[in-house]
Design a protein around this motif. Structure first.
Motif, PDB file in Angstrom:
ATOM      1  N   ILE A 126     -56.683   5.922   3.956  1.00 43.30           N
ATOM      2  CA  ILE A 126     -57.943   6.117   4.673  1.00 43.30           C
ATOM      3  C   ILE A 126     -58.878   4.930   4.434  1.00 43.30           C
ATOM      4  N   ARG A 127     -58.930   4.437   3.204  1.00 43.87           N
ATOM      5  CA  ARG A 127     -59.797   3.284   2.902  1.00 43.87           C
ATOM      6  C   ARG A 127     -59.426   2.071   3.750  1.00 43.87           C
ATOM      7  N   LEU A 446     -66.930   1.830   8.544  1.00 47.13           N
ATOM      8  CA  LEU A 446     -66.671   3.228   8.214  1.00 47.13           C
ATOM      9  C   LEU A 446     -65.388   3.677   8.898  1.00 47.13           C
ATOM     10  N   VAL A 447     -64.845   4.779   8.395  1.00 48.75           N
ATOM     11  CA  VAL A 447     -63.633   5.387   8.949  1.00 48.75           C
ATOM     12  C   VAL A 447     -63.958   6.823   9.337  1.00 48.75           C
ATOM     13  N   ASP A 457     -67.342   2.546   0.319  1.00 50.31           N
ATOM     14  CA  ASP A 457     -67.733   2.689  -1.086  1.00 50.31           C
ATOM     15  C   ASP A 457     -67.629   4.120  -1.586  1.00 50.31           C
ATOM     16  N   SER A 458     -67.639   5.078  -0.653  1.00 52.23           N
ATOM     17  CA  SER A 458     -67.507   6.476  -1.068  1.00 52.23           C
ATOM     18  C   SER A 458     -66.047   6.906  -1.161  1.00 52.23           C
ATOM     19  N   ILE A 560     -69.090  -4.253 -17.346  1.00 52.44           N
ATOM     20  CA  ILE A 560     -69.126  -3.908 -15.921  1.00 52.44           C
ATOM     21  C   ILE A 560     -70.393  -3.119 -15.622  1.00 52.44           C
ATOM     22  N   LYS A 561     -71.090  -3.529 -14.557  1.00 51.33           N
ATOM     23  CA  LYS A 561     -72.255  -2.789 -14.075  1.00 51.33           C
ATOM     24  C   LYS A 561     -72.230  -2.768 -12.553  1.00 51.33           C
ATOM     25  N   GLU A 562     -72.496  -1.601 -11.983  1.00 51.37           N
ATOM     26  CA  GLU A 562     -72.601  -1.432 -10.534  1.00 51.37           C
ATOM     27  C   GLU A 562     -71.404  -2.019  -9.794  1.00 51.37           C
ATOM     28  N   GLY A 563     -70.215  -1.762 -10.334  1.00 49.58           N
ATOM     29  CA  GLY A 563     -68.987  -2.144  -9.649  1.00 49.58           C
ATOM     30  C   GLY A 563     -68.628  -3.611  -9.721  1.00 49.58           C
TER      31      GLY A 563
END
Length: 572
Positions: A126-127, A446-447, A457-458, A560-563
């Motif tokens: 899906i991504r 988006l998908v 990102d979700s 790591i911060k915020e991806g």
């Protein structure tokens, strides 16, 4: 606090998934067509539930609609990968019949990993904007995967069959529930057909190989019987066959509906093209898989940045463990491959055959054979697109092969494959025009699958360990863009504890570009890894051919911060 975050996350997903039960209006997008002479047009799309109900310009927004602004965006049907295998991970240990490394990872452990990570695999499709997959054979538990996917929102549509009915059975893949079953008689073959039909298989698959003690002429009556019986039962037959005269033409004359691979031993001829057109046979070229095995075995793997970022990093990492495999544990066949330093590239015959098939008006369908060694579930479709372009197909022809042509092959063209009213709401909204560059299919805004909306990102959330793995895999391939993609623009790199060595991604790019250019046979092996909150602690063994630095150990700490990786400390 944790409870509040969890509730917020659940609410977020609930809102997204409720879109699938409401009206959704996509405004001012550019629709990319998959049929007719017009390549694209501006329009709005109205979705109700899981169906597209209208596609036309300047529509009035209905009450209680969720509005998506698609101005400057490009909308295509959901993509299809028409040749995958759930029973294979894509990693180094997934086909012990090709390279037997069961002393490092047993086939039983490989199967356990695959079953435990099915949801991850489905999510990655899906991504990548792939809303339909076609599994072309595996264990009988394949049918359980189809049922599981049908119950999930974050999963593609799944069409599949059970075990391949074969002229040859690899001993290394033989289990209590084998994915490939050799049959010795018509009776055995028809028994397997009926067993799968009872499971409501979507089609039947024949593995028709030459060599390895197989006489294709002797197996031909079994092929004919399988196809005749399957057609009586309303099932199409997909055939794995490579050799033009020995297996392919025999399968076509017997009534095969789909060829699941390219003809690879010689150029196709007029008889082949005539049979394909007469019988309306679909052709899945699977270009990348013909080089993926050799690229991994010869330590020449050259993945796209999308494959590093969107494939499972654990599986990708296993491919580079070829560097850590003792030569005395490898068969002579692979040692000879490694001795040949010629860069792997697609066979001209395979590329020319695809072009000839496309020009003949035959239904070409994009498929990767994902799950085979080096062919990653999800993003390998973009690799396939790149090779199809190399074969001479246009961007639009490639897009059609992964949308409308795939739907036609499946008999689903009334529901899938184009952006039209009355079809299912499987769509991908892109940030760039795929007709300008087919690789723009990976630039996803988006998908929408079955009316449910998913933002990238979700869908795919990277853990600190994921990011550490991605940068390590890209480092081992010396893919500078993929390597840097997981670092913050303001990255700081220190000699522990506080000696600043590099500040900013551009400075990092210059230094690592120089290092990668000088470091032949570069490989970093993780000897030990500890993950703690936002930190990764690695003990590493690095091999290069740089004089004085041929082999050395080091330690690295990643924050790591915020991806993104924001700081690195190297400990001497």
């Amino acid at each position: 606090m944790k409870k509040a975050v969890l509730l917020s996350f659940i609410s977020f997903w609930s809102i997204l998934n409720l879109y699938g039960q409401q009206r959704v209006m996509i405004k001012d997008g550019t629709i990319i067509t998959t049929s007719g002479k017009v390549n694209s047009f501006q329009a709005d799309i109205l979705i109700e539930g899981n169906k597209i109900v209208s596609v036309q310009p300047n529509m009035k927004i209905p009450d209680n609609s969720t509005v998506i602004d698609a101005s400057g965006k490009y909308i295509i049907p959901g993509l299809t990968d028409a040749h995958i295998h759930f029973f294979q991970s894509g990693g180094l240990y997934t086909r012990p019949d090709a390279i037997d490394l069961r002393y490092k990872r047993s086939y039983e452990d490989e199967m356990k990993w695959i079953k435990a990570n099915v949801d991850d695999l489905l999510m990655r499709y899906i991504r990548c904007g792939i809303t339909t997959v076609v599994d072309l054979g595996g264990h009988m538990w394949n049918f359980d995967v189809r049922s599981h996917a049908a119950e999930k929102t974050l999963a593609p549509r799944v069409f599949l069959c059970g075990p391949l009915i074969a002229s040859y059975q690899p001993a290394a893949l033989t289990t209590d529930d084998p994915p490939i079953i050799k049959v010795n008689s018509v009776e055995e073959a028809l028994g397997l057909v009926h067993q799968q039909v009872e499971k409501n298989t979507d089609f039947i698959k024949i593995w028709y190989v030459a060599g390895r003690g197989v006489n294709p002429e002797e197996f031909e009556p079994i092929v004919k019987a399988i196809i005749n019986e399957s057609h009586k039962l309303g099932k199409k037959v997909y055939v794995h066959a490579y050799e033009l005269d020995e297996t392919v033409k025999r399968a076509l004359k017997a009534g095969a509906d789909v060829l699941v691979h390219s003809v690879r031993d010689k150029k196709v001829d007029e008889e082949f093209l005539r049979l394909m057109k007469k019988n309306k046979v679909s052709y899945i070229p699977t270009l990348w898989v013909f080089n993926s095995y050799q690229s991994v075995f010869k330590k020449q793997l050259d993945l796209l940045p999308e494959e590093h970022l969107l494939g499972n990093p654990e599986i990708t990492g296993s491919l580079f463990e070829m560097y850590e495999t003792e030569p005395d544990r490898l068969p002579e066949r692979i040692l000879k491959m490694q001795a040949d330093t010629t860069k792997e590239k697609p066979s001209p015959v395979i590329l020319e055959n695809l072009k000839a098939v496309q020009q003949a008006g035959i239904n070409v369908v994009a498929g990767t054979d994902a799950g085979n060694i080096g062919v990653l579930h999800g993003p390998s479709l973009f690799h396939e697109f790149m090779l199809m372009k190399q074969a001479g197909l246009t961007n639009r022809e490639i897009l059609i092969s992964a949308t409308l042509n795939a739907a036609r092959m499946l008999g689903q063209e009334k529901l899938l494959g184009s952006v039209e009213a009355s079809k299912l709401a499987d769509l991908v909204v892109l940030n760039a025009n795929p007709l300008d560059n087919i690789m723009n299919t990976s630039k996803i805004h988006l998908v929408i699958k079955d009316g449910h909306i998913f933002y990238p990102d979700s869908i795919l959330r990277y853990s600190p360990e994921d990011l550490a793995r991605i940068q390590l895999n890209a480092y081992n391939e010396k893919d500078l863009d993929a390597f840097l993609s997981v670092y913050s623009d303001s990255i700081e790199i220190y000699n522990f504890p506080d000696e600043l060595r590099i500040k900013g991604k551009e400075e990092m790019r210059k230094l690592y570009a120089d290092f990668f250019s000088r470091a032949g046979n570069l490989h970093c092996q993780i000897l030990d890894r500890i993950s703690y909150k936002q930190y990764i602690f690695d003990k590493e063994l690095i091999n290069t051919d740089i004089p004085g630095r041929e082999r050395f150990e080091g330690q690295a700490i990643y924050e790591i911060k915020e991806g993104k990786i924001v700081k690195v400390w190297f400990v001497k």
